[in-house]
Design a protein around this motif. Structure first.
Motif, short mmCIF file in Angstrom:
data_model
loop_
_atom_site.label_atom_id
_atom_site.label_comp_id
_atom_site.label_asym_id
_atom_site.label_seq_id
_atom_site.Cartn_x
_atom_site.Cartn_y
_atom_site.Cartn_z
N LEU A 269 -11.62 7.02 93.84
CA LEU A 269 -12.45 7.26 92.67
C LEU A 269 -12.07 8.60 92.05
O LEU A 269 -11.68 9.53 92.77
CB LEU A 269 -13.93 7.26 93.03
N VAL A 270 -12.19 8.70 90.76
CA VAL A 270 -12.00 9.97 90.05
C VAL A 270 -13.34 10.33 89.43
O VAL A 270 -13.91 9.56 88.64
CB VAL A 270 -10.92 9.85 88.96
N ALA A 271 -13.86 11.49 89.82
CA ALA A 271 -15.17 11.92 89.32
C ALA A 271 -15.06 12.38 87.87
O ALA A 271 -14.01 12.88 87.43
CB ALA A 271 -15.72 13.04 90.19
N ARG A 272 -16.14 12.23 87.14
CA ARG A 272 -16.17 12.70 85.76
C ARG A 272 -15.95 14.22 85.74
O ARG A 272 -16.37 14.93 86.66
CB ARG A 272 -17.50 12.33 85.11
N GLU A 273 -15.29 14.70 84.73
CA GLU A 273 -14.95 16.12 84.64
C GLU A 273 -16.19 17.00 84.77
O GLU A 273 -17.22 16.75 84.12
CB GLU A 273 -14.26 16.40 83.30
N GLY A 274 -16.08 18.02 85.66
CA GLY A 274 -17.16 18.97 85.85
C GLY A 274 -18.23 18.55 86.82
O GLY A 274 -19.13 19.34 87.13
N SER A 275 -18.14 17.31 87.35
CA SER A 275 -19.21 16.83 88.23
C SER A 275 -18.90 17.01 89.71
O SER A 275 -19.77 16.83 90.55
CB SER A 275 -19.49 15.35 87.95
N LEU A 276 -17.66 17.34 90.04
CA LEU A 276 -17.26 17.48 91.44
C LEU A 276 -16.32 18.67 91.57
O LEU A 276 -15.39 18.82 90.76
CB LEU A 276 -16.55 16.20 91.92
N SER A 277 -16.57 19.52 92.56
CA SER A 277 -15.76 20.73 92.72
C SER A 277 -14.70 20.59 93.79
O SER A 277 -13.77 21.39 93.86
CB SER A 277 -16.65 21.93 93.04
N GLN A 278 -14.83 19.57 94.67
CA GLN A 278 -13.88 19.41 95.77
C GLN A 278 -13.50 17.94 95.93
O GLN A 278 -14.32 17.05 95.69
CB GLN A 278 -14.48 19.93 97.08
N ASN A 279 -12.26 17.71 96.34
CA ASN A 279 -11.82 16.34 96.62
C ASN A 279 -12.38 15.90 97.97
O ASN A 279 -12.46 16.71 98.91
CB ASN A 279 -10.30 16.28 96.66
N LEU A 280 -12.74 14.65 98.08
CA LEU A 280 -13.34 14.12 99.30
C LEU A 280 -12.39 13.13 99.96
O LEU A 280 -11.89 12.20 99.31
CB LEU A 280 -14.66 13.42 98.99
N LEU A 281 -12.14 13.34 101.25
CA LEU A 281 -11.34 12.39 102.02
C LEU A 281 -12.31 11.40 102.65
O LEU A 281 -12.90 11.66 103.69
CB LEU A 281 -10.53 13.11 103.10
N GLY A 282 -12.46 10.25 101.98
CA GLY A 282 -13.46 9.28 102.40
C GLY A 282 -12.88 8.09 103.14
O GLY A 282 -11.73 8.10 103.60
N MET A 283 -13.68 7.04 103.22
CA MET A 283 -13.38 5.94 104.15
C MET A 283 -12.23 5.04 103.71
O MET A 283 -11.63 4.37 104.54
CB MET A 283 -14.63 5.10 104.36
N THR A 284 -11.88 5.00 102.43
CA THR A 284 -10.76 4.14 102.06
C THR A 284 -9.44 4.65 102.65
O THR A 284 -8.47 3.89 102.74
CB THR A 284 -10.63 4.04 100.53
N PHE A 285 -9.41 5.91 103.05
CA PHE A 285 -8.26 6.42 103.81
C PHE A 285 -8.54 6.37 105.30
O PHE A 285 -7.73 5.89 106.08
CB PHE A 285 -7.94 7.86 103.40
N LEU A 286 -9.72 6.84 105.71
CA LEU A 286 -10.04 6.96 107.13
C LEU A 286 -10.06 5.61 107.84
O LEU A 286 -9.65 5.50 109.00
CB LEU A 286 -11.39 7.66 107.30
N GLU A 287 -10.52 4.55 107.15
CA GLU A 287 -10.63 3.26 107.82
C GLU A 287 -9.25 2.62 108.07
O GLU A 287 -9.15 1.66 108.83
CB GLU A 287 -11.49 2.32 106.97
N ARG A 288 -8.22 3.16 107.47
CA ARG A 288 -6.87 2.64 107.70
C ARG A 288 -6.21 3.26 108.93
O ARG A 288 -5.16 2.78 109.38
CB ARG A 288 -5.99 2.90 106.48
N LEU A 289 -6.80 4.31 109.46
CA LEU A 289 -6.22 4.98 110.62
C LEU A 289 -6.46 4.18 111.89
O LEU A 289 -7.38 3.36 111.96
CB LEU A 289 -6.83 6.38 110.78
N ALA A 290 -5.64 4.43 112.90
CA ALA A 290 -5.89 3.84 114.21
C ALA A 290 -7.21 4.38 114.76
O ALA A 290 -8.00 3.64 115.35
CB ALA A 290 -4.73 4.13 115.16
N SER A 291 -7.43 5.67 114.55
CA SER A 291 -8.69 6.29 114.95
C SER A 291 -8.75 7.70 114.39
O SER A 291 -7.74 8.27 114.00
CB SER A 291 -8.82 6.34 116.48
#
Length: 232
Positions: free
Chosen positions: A195-217
């Motif tokens: 997801l791309v947050a609307r400009e000015g609404s988020l100050s940091q990038n989030l490493l969420g589950m669409t990446f984490l769930e692909r890991l072995a663990s």
């Protein structure tokens, strides 16, 4: 003369290895150990001859020189022998003083030290562009700020902000996209929904589950985050 003696030692060792090379041991010693001893003996003869020639009558200085070079040899051998452990220690130390720096361990695990603020700051890359994330297991997807998306080649102005998301600043809208590659350490996942947050609404990038769930663990062990890719 010294050179001839050293050469004779090496030739004798080669002859013994050729004659008895088929044996697992020769006089109780492994062939590789005999070769090492011959090499060290030849070097020792040459070094001793050099010391005698240059420090004749100055035995105190000669002993100091021998001690110095012996210490140097021992140090070099120790550094070479423990080169992998030293590299791992250096990486771990850098992880301590530079939170966000990813350390790839010998088994392929990626390790990150906890930030002083309590969160895990993770240096990664989106389509080859360095991008810093905050680990957020509560986020259902990887979320980029508008600025980070633009740096990665995504034009925020062309996106449709139809996905409601909750951020530290409250509720906002985000746009769906797909990242070509998302890399953390030696782990690379392709075509990652994000997801791309609307400009000015988020100050940091989030490493969420669409990446984490692909890991072995992945796990938090003390002040360490450990990620394991499926390839590892």
């Amino acid at each position: 003369m010294r050179g001839f003696v050293a050469l004779a030692v090496i030739i004798a060792a080669i002859a013994v290895l050729v004659l008895f090379g088929g044996n697992e041991t020769i006089l109780g010693l492994r062939p590789d150990l005999i070769a090492s001893l011959a090499w060290l003996g030849a070097v020792g003869i040459l070094a001793f001859g050099w010391v005698v020639q240059h420090f004749r009558g100055q035995w105190t200085r000669a002993l100091e020189a021998i001690a110095f070079w012996m210490a140097m040899i021992v140090m070099l051998v120790a550094v070479y022998s423990y080169r992998f452990e030293l590299q791992s220690f250096a990486n771990r130390l850098l992880g301590e003083v530079a939170p966000g720096y990813t350390v790839t361990l010998a088994g392929g695990e990626v390790q990150v030290a906890r930030h002083a603020g309590g969160s895990f700051v993770i240096d990664g890359a989106v389509d080859g562009v360095p991008t810093r994330f905050i680990l957020d297991t509560g986020a259902s997807a990887v979320v980029l700020t508008s600025e980070a998306a633009a740096r990665a080649g995504i034009d925020p102005a062309t996106l449709f902000y139809t996905q409601p998301v909750m951020t530290a600043n409250g509720r906002t809208m985000a746009a769906s996209t797909t990242l070509g590659e998302l890399t953390v350490g030696n782990i690379t996942e392709r075509r990652v929904p994000a997801l791309v947050a609307r400009e000015g609404s988020l100050s940091q990038n989030l490493l969420g589950m669409t990446f984490l769930e692909r890991l072995a663990s992945f796990e938090v062990r003390g002040d360490r985050l450990i990620l394991r890719g499926r390839g590892g």
